[in-house]
Write a protein that holds these residues in place. Structure first.
Motif, PDB file in Angstrom:
ATOM      1  N   PHE A   1      -2.842   2.812   6.750  1.00 35.83           N
ATOM      2  CA  PHE A   1      -3.838   1.636   6.586  1.00 35.83           C
ATOM      3  C   PHE A   1      -4.068   1.075   7.868  1.00 35.83           C
ATOM      4  O   PHE A   1      -2.994   0.537   8.764  1.00 35.83           O
TER       5      PHE A   1
ATOM      6  N   THR B   1       0.774  -1.283  -0.190  1.00 34.62           N
ATOM      7  CA  THR B   1      -0.098  -0.027   0.013  1.00 34.62           C
ATOM      8  C   THR B   1       1.106   1.398   0.102  1.00 34.62           C
ATOM      9  O   THR B   1       0.385   2.433  -0.355  1.00 34.62           O
TER      10      THR B   1
ATOM     11  N   THR C   1       0.772   1.201   9.369  1.00 38.30           N
ATOM     12  CA  THR C   1      -0.034   0.351   9.192  1.00 38.30           C
ATOM     13  C   THR C   1      -0.706  -0.397  10.658  1.00 38.30           C
ATOM     14  O   THR C   1       0.515  -0.508  11.076  1.00 38.30           O
TER      15      THR C   1
ATOM     16  N   SER D   1      -7.988   2.306   3.998  1.00 39.17           N
ATOM     17  CA  SER D   1      -7.128   3.316   4.445  1.00 39.17           C
ATOM     18  C   SER D   1      -7.871   3.914   5.590  1.00 39.17           C
ATOM     19  O   SER D   1      -8.964   3.738   5.633  1.00 39.17           O
TER      20      SER D   1
ATOM     21  N   ASP E   1     -10.985   0.792   0.900  1.00 33.89           N
ATOM     22  CA  ASP E   1      -9.713   0.082   0.611  1.00 33.89           C
ATOM     23  C   ASP E   1      -8.876  -0.173   1.722  1.00 33.89           C
ATOM     24  O   ASP E   1      -7.499  -0.514   1.780  1.00 33.89           O
TER      25      ASP E   1
END
Length: 398
Positions: free
Chosen positions: A236, A146, A151, A175, A173
């Motif tokens: 993310f 990504t 993350t 995010s 997605d």
């Protein structure tokens, strides 16, 4: 040629664990015994080496002696490396600042020199008080795919419990558009697991800014993560669907031990493909006497069982004498249950002696709660310890 590591793990293991009461009076929470032969810290350490991460800094603070001795040179987890391996990182007196870690972010900030020594591209931040099996390499691949700056591992929890966690609000997605630390009215049930992967340079930047902020509480969830989100950094979520339990309370610690007996999906500690390593005590084979009756229990090496043990987890060198009953209990190493005693719905720490005819705890169905006995104490013969009671010294009865 520059020697470096792609990813360095930093394991936060300095918490007091006050909600475990007598179990953490003299040891750090990650050093608390679990599942007959393990300690809580065995899980993140084993996850690291199973994921191919061989450089781990363990940040200690509260009552670190037993934890430090247990980890040693890291050999049981294959973390005794000439370059890398496991390192104990305790607070120290700096030239211009106090030594104690002020929060999770400050603890990592104070050890940036350790991380930078390995010139990593990524930093993995872990907590030392969770029971789970997780492949961090998969999470790292997702982080790289990504192009994220950070993350956050996340797991779905019941909405009724979501206010206990940091909650991630995400786009389709994955995010993250909002991070709420323990919201009173959560907008989703996607909870942060306290496991983060940062692109190293971004982490250094935000830790330095956080240290310079006099109004910061020096915490990842309250300060660093919201600061990154507000600055528009790419963040993310990484959804985890396996077994995970925060064992920060007596009830969750007891439940997770019982989950071993129920063969909870994804929680097989004996799986050779993902071994949970530990520093096992030297002990002879367990002895099961002719009068013993055992049902759905885990019995470690060195135990001597001549009484009844049902739906319980017994660590090494526990003795249950003839006529004694152990039911729905977690007994840690070296505990002795004398003849005729009854021990039920409780957590008993190491080297406790429960006298003849004593009764510790009450049936789970009574609703009285889990009884807890701290280490190295004696319950006198014939004494009764009621359900929900927590003892950290010798008890002669009411």
């Amino acid at each position: 040629m520059l020697r470096k590591k792609e990813c360095v793990a930093m394991l936060l293991a300095g918490g007091q664990g006050s909600r475990l009461y007598a179990l953490t009076n003299n040891i750090a929470k990650p050093a608390v015994a679990f599942g007959a032969k393990y300690r809580i810290i065995d899980f993140p350490l084993s996850n690291c080496i199973n994921s191919g991460i061989d450089t781990v800094g363990v940040l200690t603070q509260y009552e670190p002696l037993e934890l430090n001795e247990y980890i040693g040179n890291g050999q049981p987890w294959d973390l005794d490396r000439a370059f890398g391996g496991v390192h104990i990182l305790s607070p120290y007196q700096a030239k211009t600042k106090q030594s104690w870690f002020e929060g999770t972010a400050n603890a990592i900030y104070q050890n940036m020199h350790f991380m930078k020594k390995y010139s990593p591209d990524y930093i993995l931040i872990l907590s030392g008080d969770h029971i789970y099996k997780m492949d961090y390499a998969k999470m790292l691949r997702a982080h790289k795919k990504t192009g994220a700056d950070c993350t956050i591992a996340a797991i779905e929890v019941p909405l009724s419990e979501a206010s206990r966690f940091g909650i991630l609000n995400t786009n389709p997605d994955g995010s993250i558009y909002e991070f709420e630390e323990k919201p009173k009215v959560p907008k989703s049930n996607l909870a942060s697991m306290g496991i983060y992967i940062f692109t190293a340079e971004k982490l250094y930047k935000y830790l330095e800014a956080d240290d310079a902020n006099a109004n910061s509480s020096k915490d990842f969830g309250k300060d660093v993560l919201p600061a990154m989100l507000n600055a528009g950094e790419k963040m993310f979520s990484y959804r985890f669907e396996g077994y995970w339990k925060d064992v920060g309370t007596i009830s969750s610690l007891w439940e997770s031990n019982m989950d071993l007996l129920g063969r909870e999906p994804g929680f097989d500690v004996g799986d050779p493909a993902w071994k949970i390593h530990s520093r096992n005590p030297l002990a002879p084979p367990e002895y099961i006497g002719p009068t013993a009756a055992i049902g759905n229990s885990m019995i470690a090496l060195g135990c001597e069982i001549e009484g009844s043990v049902e739906h319980s987890v017994l660590a090494s060198n526990v003795i249950v004498e003839e006529g004694a009953t152990v039911r729905d209990a977690v007994l840690m190493a070296g505990t002795v249950v004398k003849r005729g005693a009854v021990v039920e719905y409780c957590v008993v720490d190491e080297k406790v002696v429960i006298g003849e005819g004593a009764h510790v705890g009450e049936p789970k169905a009574s609703g009285a709660g889990i009884a807890v006995l701290g280490r190295n104490i004696t319950v006198a013969a014939g004494a009764k310890v009621r359900g929900g009671v927590i003892l950290d010294k010798d008890y002669k009865g009411e």
